[in-house]
Design a protein around this motif. Structure first.
Motif, mmCIF file in Angstrom:
data_model
loop_
_atom_site.group_PDB
_atom_site.id
_atom_site.type_symbol
_atom_site.label_atom_id
_atom_site.label_comp_id
_atom_site.label_asym_id
_atom_site.label_seq_id
_atom_site.Cartn_x
_atom_site.Cartn_y
_atom_site.Cartn_z
ATOM 1 N N ARG A 123 69.001 36.514 -6.080
ATOM 2 C CA ARG A 123 69.060 35.195 -5.639
ATOM 3 C C ARG A 123 70.715 34.670 -5.580
ATOM 4 O O ARG A 123 71.109 33.852 -4.785
ATOM 5 C CB ARG A 123 68.430 34.430 -6.765
ATOM 6 N N SER A 124 71.443 35.604 -6.374
ATOM 7 C CA SER A 124 72.827 35.318 -6.380
ATOM 8 C C SER A 124 73.401 35.827 -5.114
ATOM 9 O O SER A 124 74.323 34.970 -4.653
ATOM 10 C CB SER A 124 73.238 36.136 -7.550
ATOM 11 N N LEU A 127 72.664 33.204 -2.650
ATOM 12 C CA LEU A 127 73.247 31.811 -2.881
ATOM 13 C C LEU A 127 74.765 32.117 -2.531
ATOM 14 O O LEU A 127 75.217 31.131 -1.831
ATOM 15 C CB LEU A 127 73.342 31.557 -4.242
ATOM 16 N N ARG A 128 75.212 33.130 -2.544
ATOM 17 C CA ARG A 128 76.568 33.373 -1.894
ATOM 18 C C ARG A 128 76.762 33.273 -0.610
ATOM 19 O O ARG A 128 77.488 32.591 0.178
ATOM 20 C CB ARG A 128 77.146 34.668 -2.364
ATOM 21 N N ILE A 131 76.308 29.453 0.568
ATOM 22 C CA ILE A 131 77.526 28.599 0.748
ATOM 23 C C ILE A 131 78.829 29.049 1.265
ATOM 24 O O ILE A 131 79.767 28.427 1.726
ATOM 25 C CB ILE A 131 78.245 28.224 -0.697
ATOM 26 N N ILE B 97 78.205 25.843 -8.561
ATOM 27 C CA ILE B 97 77.849 27.335 -7.858
ATOM 28 C C ILE B 97 79.027 28.131 -8.006
ATOM 29 O O ILE B 97 78.811 29.443 -8.526
ATOM 30 C CB ILE B 97 77.740 27.052 -6.563
ATOM 31 N N THR B 100 78.702 29.283 -11.795
ATOM 32 C CA THR B 100 77.590 30.587 -12.022
ATOM 33 C C THR B 100 78.260 32.098 -11.684
ATOM 34 O O THR B 100 77.913 33.098 -12.189
ATOM 35 C CB THR B 100 76.205 30.288 -11.272
ATOM 36 N N PHE B 101 79.007 32.000 -10.411
ATOM 37 C CA PHE B 101 79.675 33.510 -10.155
ATOM 38 C C PHE B 101 80.643 33.959 -11.111
ATOM 39 O O PHE B 101 80.471 34.991 -11.647
ATOM 40 C CB PHE B 101 80.063 33.380 -8.796
ATOM 41 N N ARG B 123 70.241 28.800 -11.104
ATOM 42 C CA ARG B 123 70.836 29.390 -9.960
ATOM 43 C C ARG B 123 69.791 28.941 -8.911
ATOM 44 O O ARG B 123 70.069 28.642 -7.674
ATOM 45 C CB ARG B 123 70.874 30.899 -9.800
ATOM 46 N N LEU B 126 70.308 25.432 -7.636
ATOM 47 C CA LEU B 126 71.512 25.334 -6.913
ATOM 48 C C LEU B 126 71.208 25.860 -5.332
ATOM 49 O O LEU B 126 71.752 25.277 -4.470
ATOM 50 C CB LEU B 126 72.631 26.206 -7.350
#
Lengths: 208, 208
Positions: A123-124, A127-128, A131, B97, B100-101, B123, B126
Motif C-alpha cells: 500500500r505504501s 501511495l508513493r 502522489i 502522506i 507516513t513515509f 495509510r 490517505l
C-alpha cells in the motif's frame, strides 16, 4: 509437563468441585492425605492448582495456556497462512489500488501470465506512486513492484516464530509463502500463501 | 512456577555441568540423594530438567519459555507501546502522506492546536484521498480523519493480550493509547502511545 494419572485425576476433581481441602480430596481418591502430598505440591508449584490456607485447592487453569503454547510451537506457516491476493504484472496501478481496497490487503503479490510470482507491491508503494507523476491508469504494476529476487519469502514448513522474526527483522507487514518449481531448466516461484502481522498478532491474542 | 532456592541451585548446577547423575548432584549440594529426590522429580515433571537412564539430568531450558510467557502475561500496554506520530488537524493531506513515509507509520494521530486528540488517519485513508478528487495540498487532514469519538482506544494499564484482541476484533493495524483529561468541565483526550500489529507480532517472536 507430563502429569501422572493420579495428578490428572486430582486436577479433574479440583476443576469440578474446588476450592476443596486436601483431606476431602484425599477421601475422594480413597487415599491418605500424606499419599497425595507430593502430587499436590507439584500441581501447586507448576501452576495447575492454587493452595490457599483455610480455603483449600482451586483450579488455576494454567494447564490450558501451557497446552496452547505447546500448540503454538508446533504450528507451521502452512497451518495459519491466508490465501494470497495476486495481480497480473501488466495491470495498471489503479487496478492494484482498487484491489487493495476490495480485498482489504496491505500487500499484493504480482504474477506473470502463467501465474508465477514476479514481485510484490505494498500500500505504501502504491501511495508513493499516487502522489508522484505516474499515470495510475497506464503504468503497469510490474514497473513499481519489488522484484521476486529481492523478496523475503517463507516456506510452508517454517515455524510461526521464524515468520514473526522475519517480519520484524525486515520491517514488513506481510510475507509470501512460496515454493519453487523447475520448468524446462528454469526455476519459477509460486506463491501459495501469505503470513501477515495480523495473523501473527492473532496467534498471540489466542495465547491469553 | 515458583522454584525454591534449592531447586534453583539444582537447575544452576545442571545447566553448568549436566548431564549429571543424581548422586553427583547430591554430593555437590552436600545432601543425600533421598533429600533431593522430590526436587528432582518436580524439576523433571515441570520441564526444567530431563532425566535419562544411565545419563543423568540435563537442562531443558523450558524455564526460559515459561518465564517469558509469565513475563508476557504481566506486560501492560504502557510497557511496550511506541511513541505516537501526530499531525495537526489543519495540515494538508500531502503533509500527512509525507509524514507516513518519513516516520514509517501506517497510522497517524490527529491533534488540535492544544495537542488534544481529535482523530486518526491510516495509510489506506490517505491512498483513497490520493486517487480521489481531493486537492492533497489544500484539504486538511481533519476532513478525512476518523473522529476521536469513533476511535477504538487502549488504556496504559490494559494487558498486551487485550490489545491484540482489540486489534483483531476491529481489523486495525494500530490503536492509540489514551488518557482523559477534564479541562474546564470538558473531557479531552491525550494520546500517550501507540500499539501496532508489529509490536504484538514482535512479542510473539520473542516467545520462541
Amino acid at each position: 509437563m507430563q502429569l501422572t494419572p493420579r495428578q490428572l485425576h486430582i486436577v479433574e476433581i479440583v476443576k469440578r468441585t474446588g476450592p476443596i481441602a486436601a483431606e476431602e480430596l484425599a477421601a475422594q481418591l480413597h487415599l491418605s492425605r500424606a499419599a497425595i502430598r507430593s502430587d499436590l505440591s507439584i500441581l501447586a508449584m507448576s501452576g495447575y492448582l492454587e493452595a490457599r490456607p483455610r480455603v483449600g485447592y482451586s483450579y488455576l487453569g494454567k494447564e490450558q495456556t501451557t497446552d496452547r503454547l505447546n500448540h503454538l510451537r508446533s504450528l507451521k506457516v502452512k497451518d495459519v497462512q491466508s490465501v494470497p491476493v495476486v495481480i497480473k504484472e501488466d495491470k495498471p496501478l489503479y487496478d492494484a489500488i482498487v484491489t487493495t481496497f476490495l480485498e482489504d490487503r496491505g500487500t499484493l503479490f504480482v504474477v506473470d501470465a502463467r501465474g508465477h510470482l514476479t514481485g510484490a507491491v505494498s500500500r505504501s508503494d502504491l501511495l508513493r506512486s499516487a502522489i508522484g507523476q505516474m499515470d495510475l491508469n497506464k503504468v503497469p504494476v510490474g514497473v513499481i513492484m519489488t522484484r521476486v529476487s529481492n523478496l523475503i519469502t517463507l516456506s510452508p514448513d517454517d515455524s510461526v516464530f521464524s515468520a514473526a522474526r522475519k517480519l520484524r527483522l525486515h520491517g514488513l507487514t506481510a510475507l509470501p509463502v512460496t515454493r519453487e518449481l523447475i520448468i524446462e531448466t528454469t526455476t519459477k516461484v509460486e506463491v501459495t500463501g501469505v503470513i501477515s502481522l495480523g495473523i501473527i498478532s492473532g496467534l498471540l491474542a489466542d495465547l491469553a
